[in-house]
Design a protein around this motif. Structure first.
Motif, PDB file in Angstrom:
ATOM      1  N   ILE A   1      24.325 -23.594  11.195  1.00 48.19           N
ATOM      2  CA  ILE A   1      23.312 -23.457  11.289  1.00 48.19           C
ATOM      3  C   ILE A   1      23.020 -23.020   9.435  1.00 48.19           C
ATOM      4  O   ILE A   1      21.290 -23.400   8.221  1.00 48.19           O
ATOM      5  N   GLY A   2      23.473 -21.754   9.121  1.00 57.02           N
ATOM      6  CA  GLY A   2      23.366 -21.065   7.595  1.00 57.02           C
ATOM      7  C   GLY A   2      23.485 -22.410   6.724  1.00 57.02           C
ATOM      8  O   GLY A   2      22.238 -22.508   5.668  1.00 57.02           O
ATOM      9  N   ILE A   3      24.598 -23.074   6.577  1.00 54.25           N
ATOM     10  CA  ILE A   3      24.747 -24.149   5.885  1.00 54.25           C
ATOM     11  C   ILE A   3      22.956 -25.060   6.032  1.00 54.25           C
ATOM     12  O   ILE A   3      22.556 -25.575   4.637  1.00 54.25           O
ATOM     13  N   ALA A   4      22.311 -25.579   6.960  1.00 53.81           N
ATOM     14  CA  ALA A   4      21.757 -26.683   6.944  1.00 53.81           C
ATOM     15  C   ALA A   4      20.667 -25.675   6.608  1.00 53.81           C
ATOM     16  O   ALA A   4      19.709 -26.573   6.022  1.00 53.81           O
ATOM     17  N   ILE A   5      20.376 -24.328   7.049  1.00 57.59           N
ATOM     18  CA  ILE A   5      18.851 -23.881   6.160  1.00 57.59           C
ATOM     19  C   ILE A   5      18.853 -23.952   4.872  1.00 57.59           C
ATOM     20  O   ILE A   5      18.017 -24.415   4.588  1.00 57.59           O
ATOM     21  N   GLN A   6      20.309 -23.473   4.382  1.00 56.59           N
ATOM     22  CA  GLN A   6      20.103 -23.328   2.956  1.00 56.59           C
ATOM     23  C   GLN A   6      19.739 -25.235   2.277  1.00 56.59           C
ATOM     24  O   GLN A   6      19.787 -25.636   0.847  1.00 56.59           O
ATOM     25  N   ASN A   7      19.871 -25.644   3.394  1.00 56.19           N
ATOM     26  CA  ASN A   7      20.363 -27.492   2.367  1.00 56.19           C
ATOM     27  C   ASN A   7      19.366 -27.925   2.663  1.00 56.19           C
ATOM     28  O   ASN A   7      18.504 -28.774   1.609  1.00 56.19           O
ATOM     29  N   ILE A   8      18.319 -27.483   2.811  1.00 56.28           N
ATOM     30  CA  ILE A   8      16.643 -27.572   3.010  1.00 56.28           C
ATOM     31  C   ILE A   8      15.937 -27.407   1.453  1.00 56.28           C
ATOM     32  O   ILE A   8      15.403 -28.741   0.732  1.00 56.28           O
ATOM     33  N   PRO A   9      15.965 -26.656   1.080  1.00 56.34           N
ATOM     34  CA  PRO A   9      15.522 -26.155  -0.240  1.00 56.34           C
ATOM     35  C   PRO A   9      16.603 -26.992  -1.754  1.00 56.34           C
ATOM     36  O   PRO A   9      15.897 -27.453  -2.024  1.00 56.34           O
ATOM     37  N   GLU A  10      17.694 -26.693  -1.074  1.00 55.58           N
ATOM     38  CA  GLU A  10      18.455 -28.339  -2.073  1.00 55.58           C
ATOM     39  C   GLU A  10      17.913 -29.076  -2.465  1.00 55.58           C
ATOM     40  O   GLU A  10      17.703 -30.619  -2.761  1.00 55.58           O
TER      41      GLU A  10
ATOM     42  N   VAL B   1      25.908 -16.383  -4.858  1.00 54.54           N
ATOM     43  CA  VAL B   1      25.518 -15.727  -6.021  1.00 54.54           C
ATOM     44  C   VAL B   1      25.596 -16.502  -7.725  1.00 54.54           C
ATOM     45  O   VAL B   1      24.681 -16.183  -8.168  1.00 54.54           O
ATOM     46  N   GLU B   2      25.656 -17.993  -7.537  1.00 53.24           N
ATOM     47  CA  GLU B   2      25.944 -18.739  -9.085  1.00 53.24           C
ATOM     48  C   GLU B   2      24.954 -19.441  -8.608  1.00 53.24           C
ATOM     49  O   GLU B   2      23.592 -19.134  -9.845  1.00 53.24           O
ATOM     50  N   GLU B   3      23.638 -19.889  -8.067  1.00 53.06           N
ATOM     51  CA  GLU B   3      22.738 -20.686  -7.301  1.00 53.06           C
ATOM     52  C   GLU B   3      21.483 -20.177  -6.773  1.00 53.06           C
ATOM     53  O   GLU B   3      20.489 -20.016  -6.671  1.00 53.06           O
ATOM     54  N   LEU B   4      21.485 -19.814  -5.926  1.00 54.37           N
ATOM     55  CA  LEU B   4      20.608 -19.711  -4.727  1.00 54.37           C
ATOM     56  C   LEU B   4      19.660 -18.054  -5.201  1.00 54.37           C
ATOM     57  O   LEU B   4      18.912 -17.864  -5.049  1.00 54.37           O
ATOM     58  N   ILE B   5      21.062 -17.103  -5.186  1.00 56.80           N
ATOM     59  CA  ILE B   5      20.495 -15.865  -5.475  1.00 56.80           C
ATOM     60  C   ILE B   5      19.682 -15.577  -7.282  1.00 56.80           C
ATOM     61  O   ILE B   5      18.155 -15.517  -7.001  1.00 56.80           O
ATOM     62  N   PRO B   6      19.655 -16.618  -8.179  1.00 54.18           N
ATOM     63  CA  PRO B   6      19.376 -16.288  -9.223  1.00 54.18           C
ATOM     64  C   PRO B   6      18.059 -17.584  -8.966  1.00 54.18           C
ATOM     65  O   PRO B   6      16.927 -17.161  -9.444  1.00 54.18           O
ATOM     66  N   GLU B   7      17.934 -18.230  -8.472  1.00 51.13           N
ATOM     67  CA  GLU B   7      16.125 -19.329  -8.079  1.00 51.13           C
ATOM     68  C   GLU B   7      15.495 -18.335  -7.262  1.00 51.13           C
ATOM     69  O   GLU B   7      14.547 -18.269  -7.423  1.00 51.13           O
ATOM     70  N   THR B   8      15.644 -17.600  -6.329  1.00 47.04           N
ATOM     71  CA  THR B   8      14.874 -16.656  -5.784  1.00 47.04           C
ATOM     72  C   THR B   8      14.573 -15.910  -6.225  1.00 47.04           C
ATOM     73  O   THR B   8      13.344 -15.253  -6.191  1.00 47.04           O
ATOM     74  N   ALA B   9      15.573 -15.501  -7.563  1.00 50.03           N
ATOM     75  CA  ALA B   9      15.210 -14.526  -8.224  1.00 50.03           C
ATOM     76  C   ALA B   9      13.840 -14.066  -9.551  1.00 50.03           C
ATOM     77  O   ALA B   9      13.770 -13.694 -10.447  1.00 50.03           O
ATOM     78  N   GLN B  10      13.321 -15.813  -8.945  1.00 54.38           N
ATOM     79  CA  GLN B  10      12.636 -15.900 -10.807  1.00 54.38           C
ATOM     80  C   GLN B  10      11.292 -16.223  -9.578  1.00 54.38           C
ATOM     81  O   GLN B  10      10.768 -16.049  -8.871  1.00 54.38           O
ATOM     82  N   GLY B  11       9.961 -15.411 -10.794  1.00 59.57           N
ATOM     83  CA  GLY B  11       8.574 -15.694 -10.440  1.00 59.57           C
ATOM     84  C   GLY B  11       8.245 -14.503 -10.153  1.00 59.57           C
ATOM     85  O   GLY B  11       9.105 -13.092 -10.451  1.00 59.57           O
ATOM     86  N   ARG B  12       7.053 -13.838  -9.589  1.00 56.19           N
ATOM     87  CA  ARG B  12       6.205 -12.799  -8.665  1.00 56.19           C
ATOM     88  C   ARG B  12       6.784 -12.062  -7.735  1.00 56.19           C
ATOM     89  O   ARG B  12       6.405 -10.802  -7.570  1.00 56.19           O
ATOM     90  N   HIS B  13       7.411 -13.408  -7.148  1.00 55.71           N
ATOM     91  CA  HIS B  13       7.138 -12.193  -5.343  1.00 55.71           C
ATOM     92  C   HIS B  13       8.647 -12.183  -5.406  1.00 55.71           C
ATOM     93  O   HIS B  13       8.772 -12.769  -4.393  1.00 55.71           O
ATOM     94  N   THR B  14       9.217 -11.875  -6.169  1.00 57.65           N
ATOM     95  CA  THR B  14      10.532 -11.755  -5.160  1.00 57.65           C
ATOM     96  C   THR B  14      11.375 -10.648  -4.528  1.00 57.65           C
ATOM     97  O   THR B  14      12.114 -10.751  -3.719  1.00 57.65           O
ATOM     98  N   ASN B  15      10.521 -10.445  -4.081  1.00 56.69           N
ATOM     99  CA  ASN B  15      10.789  -9.106  -2.311  1.00 56.69           C
ATOM    100  C   ASN B  15      10.503  -9.842  -1.841  1.00 56.69           C
ATOM    101  O   ASN B  15      10.600  -9.511  -0.935  1.00 56.69           O
ATOM    102  N   LEU B  16       9.467 -11.172  -2.100  1.00 59.28           N
ATOM    103  CA  LEU B  16      10.223 -11.599  -0.954  1.00 59.28           C
ATOM    104  C   LEU B  16      10.858 -12.287  -0.615  1.00 59.28           C
ATOM    105  O   LEU B  16      11.505 -12.602   1.347  1.00 59.28           O
TER     106      LEU B  16
END
Length: 208
Positions: free
Chosen positions: A101-110, A173-188
């Motif tokens: 399930i964890g892998i499937a969920i992160q495959n959606i944005p990928e 660490v290499e892909e997902l976290i840096p991508e989510t840290a971009q933009g203005r609403h990083t708290n989300l």
């Protein structure tokens, strides 16, 4: 994926060896080293790569991004196969489901980060969707390969569980976290990480 790596992969790896942390540590570092090596040897862009890539076209960057996602999907599929293979040594079905399930969920944005630029480039929705989906084809291939080898894994299973955890953590660490840290609403993204971690932890513990 972080919660699944800890509860469904690293902790079972340690428990299988009588609380020894050596296989878990060795396998975890090997998983990270493996993806680091792949990143060095293959020409591709990271998920968070900037668009300032010189003369490369948008479509070229998109195809390189598709290659990056595809490469990282292989060890993710292996992670699922390892956990299912571990059922014979005491792992529960819920552990395998948690990882899946964890892998499937992160495959959606990928898949979306491949399909959306391709559609913007002028490709049809169906073609863009199919190419984005094909990036995940290697996952079941990796799972099947591990399951076919399950009979000969033996004492290597704790190492493989930790290896899968290392590979998954590398992607986070290499892909997902840096991508989510971009933009203005990083708290989300931080809130989403916390909720997702707790959800996977609770599911794995309660169902296990």
């Amino acid at each position: 994926m972080v919660a699944a790596s800890v509860w469904s992969l690293l902790i079972p790896s340690i428990e299988m060896t009588g609380k020894s942390v050596v296989p878990a540590a060795v396998g975890f570092l090997a998983g990270i080293a493996f993806l680091l090596l792949i990143d060095e040897l293959t020409p591709h862009l990271h998920v968070g790569a900037e668009k300032a890539e010189g003369p490369r076209s948008r479509l070229s960057r998109t195809m390189m991004l598709a290659l990056a996602v595809t490469i990282h999907n292989l060890p993710e599929g292996m992670a699922v196969g390892v956990v299912f293979a571990g059922e014979s040594q005491g792992l529960t079905l819920s552990a395998a489901l948690a990882v899946s399930i964890g892998i499937a969920i992160q495959n959606i944005p990928e898949g979306a980060i491949i399909s959306m630029p391709m559609h913007a480039e002028g490709n049809s929705r169906m073609k863009s969707f199919l190419i984005g989906s094909l990036s995940g084809v290697v996952e079941p291939l990796g799972s099947v390969a591990i399951l076919l080898l399950a009979g000969v894994l033996g004492v290597a299973l704790p190492y493989l569980l930790a290896f899968a955890a290392g590979a998954m953590m590398y992607v986070v660490v290499e892909e997902l976290i840096p991508e989510t840290a971009q933009g203005r609403h990083t708290n989300l993204s931080t809130i989403g990480f916390a909720l997702g971690f707790v959800l996977m932890m609770v599911m794995d513990v309660l169902l296990g």
